[in-house]
Scaffold this motif. Structure first.
Motif, short mmCIF file in Angstrom:
data_model
loop_
_atom_site.label_atom_id
_atom_site.label_comp_id
_atom_site.label_asym_id
_atom_site.label_seq_id
_atom_site.Cartn_x
_atom_site.Cartn_y
_atom_site.Cartn_z
N ALA A 110 -12.75 -12.68 5.36
CA ALA A 110 -12.08 -13.14 3.54
C ALA A 110 -11.36 -12.28 2.62
CB ALA A 110 -12.61 -14.16 3.01
N CYS A 111 -12.43 -12.31 1.69
CA CYS A 111 -12.05 -11.63 0.49
C CYS A 111 -12.32 -10.34 0.04
CB CYS A 111 -12.87 -12.08 -0.47
SG CYS A 111 -11.38 -14.45 -0.56
N MET A 112 -14.26 -10.33 0.57
CA MET A 112 -14.64 -9.24 1.05
C MET A 112 -14.20 -8.09 0.96
SD MET A 112 -18.01 -8.54 -0.54
CE MET A 112 -18.57 -8.84 -0.76
N GLY A 113 -13.92 -7.16 0.39
CA GLY A 113 -13.68 -5.62 0.71
C GLY A 113 -12.10 -5.31 0.95
N GLN A 114 -11.01 -6.31 0.17
CA GLN A 114 -9.98 -6.58 0.38
C GLN A 114 -9.60 -5.72 -0.78
OE1 GLN A 114 -7.59 -7.89 2.46
NE2 GLN A 114 -9.37 -8.98 3.84
N PHE A 115 -8.98 -5.13 -0.54
CA PHE A 115 -8.37 -4.01 -1.72
C PHE A 115 -6.52 -3.71 -0.92
CE2 PHE A 115 -8.03 -0.84 1.99
CZ PHE A 115 -7.15 -0.19 1.70
N CYS A 116 -5.73 -3.39 -2.45
CA CYS A 116 -4.42 -2.88 -2.03
C CYS A 116 -4.15 -1.82 -3.30
CB CYS A 116 -3.46 -4.31 -2.56
SG CYS A 116 -1.16 -3.72 -2.40
N THR A 117 -3.27 -1.05 -3.01
CA THR A 117 -2.96 -0.23 -3.46
C THR A 117 -1.71 0.86 -3.23
OG1 THR A 117 -5.39 0.79 -2.80
CG2 THR A 117 -3.85 2.46 -4.03
N TRP A 118 -0.94 0.38 -4.43
CA TRP A 118 0.66 1.20 -4.62
C TRP A 118 0.40 2.54 -4.71
CZ3 TRP A 118 5.43 0.08 -2.84
CH2 TRP A 118 5.61 -1.60 -2.74
N PHE A 119 1.14 3.72 -3.87
CA PHE A 119 1.38 5.07 -4.46
C PHE A 119 2.75 4.99 -4.79
CE2 PHE A 119 -1.63 4.69 -1.34
CZ PHE A 119 -3.47 5.80 -1.85
#
Length: 136
Positions: free
Chosen positions: A97-106
């Motif tokens: 579900a939500c735990m550990g989700q990330f989003c990174t823009w480079f």
């Protein structure tokens, strides 16, 4: 060319996970945003961000098999899940579900990252769950 930048972005996450020298992978005037911390400007700003996170975050692992990727020219977005350990010994694992989700823009200039925007809940071990009425 997008594949080249994709490999650079993945390499940055891998270097961060391994504790390698990420400073060699960024421009001198890099900008890095981390939630609830702000925007680090330049390598010294990034060093301060790392110093501030060190007493909190002991280790992290981004899971490449979970990556969803968008790439456009010199910009790469990677969303996925991470697991890790906090300095106090608590851990987190992806929970589907939500735990550990990330989003990174480079954003890249040549072979170096010039802008890194990290979107993640910095409460990795879910310690503030009770603050949110929908979690009760």
């Amino acid at each position: 060319m997008a594949d080249h930048y994709l490999e650079l972005a993945k390499g940055f996450l891998r270097a961060f996970d391994e504790g390698s020298d990420v400073f060699a992978l960024v421009t001198n005037d890099v900008e890095v945003m981390f939630p609830k911390w702000g925007i680090a400007k330049g390598k010294e700003g990034l060093a301060q961000l790392y110093r501030d996170l060190a007493p909190y975050l002991a280790g992290i692992c981004h899971h490449p098999e979970s990556f969803n990727i968008l790439a456009d020219g010199n910009r790469v977005c990677i969303a996925g899940v991470s697991s890790g350990r906090l300095a106090d010994g608590r851990t987190w694992q992806p929970d589907g579900a939500c735990m550990g989700q990330f989003c990174t823009w480079f954003t890249f200039e040549g072979a170096l990252a010039s802008r890194i925007w990290i979107y993640i809940d910095p409460d990795y071990a879910d310690g503030t769950r009770d603050y949110y009425p929908w979690s009760r």
